[in-house]
Design an enzyme around this catalytic site. Structure first.
Site: not given
Length: 166
Positions: A133-135
């Site tokens: 999600h964050e990448i």
């Protein structure tokens, strides 16, 4: 440190790829602390520098108090499992909105710590979901882009309505 304003969807900065960090110095440590303070205040379990308008590849996760916060600088996914899982996701940039997203069940990432040392980490379940999600966000892909057009449009309308009423 400082709780910073969070960039809200549909701000264009959320669609821009973040730049790699090249200076591992006190300003990077200050950014990581600000990210942690901002994430805790939101509240959330993960945040990226682009979420506060800083276009750098920095992620802070805090999935449980026992393990504490972890900062990932310049993270990259280097391997994904073929098995997939569904997980309910949301974003500090779109509070109050969430939906089920399909992700790889396990991933391996490479990243640097705040001193610039290289690390590799394998994760599964929630941590693997958070890494992906964050990448994605660092790459300029907001999480709702992983949903069908119909689901995405419905969530955007709901968020717009919530924003007007608040």
């Amino acid at each position: 440190m400082t709780i910073r304003p969070i960039v809200r969807y549909p701000d264009r900065r959320l669609a821009l790829p973040a730049r790699p960090v090249t200076a591992f110095d006190d300003s990077l440590r200050e950014l990581a602390q600000d990210l942690l303070d901002t994430m805790r205040a939101a509240p959330g379990i993960g945040i990226t520098a682009p979420h506060i308008g800083v276009p750098l590849r920095v992620v802070v996760l805090e999935l449980d108090a026992k393990d504490g916060p972890q900062t990932y600088v310049n993270p990259e996914i280097t391997w994904v499992s073929p098995e997939m899982i569904m997980h309910r996701e949301g974003s500090v940039s779109m509070p109050g909105i969430n939906d089920e997203v399909q992700r790889h069940a396990r991933v391996r990432i490479s990243y640097r710590d705040l001193d610039g040392n290289m690390h590799t980490e394998e994760s599964e379940a929630l941590r693997a979901v958070c890494h992906q999600h964050e990448i994605d966000q660092l790459d300029g892909m907001f999480w709702i882009q992983r949903l069908s057009r119909l689901k995405r449009e419905r969530l955007v309308k709901k968020f717009e309505k919530m924003s007007r009423n608040s």
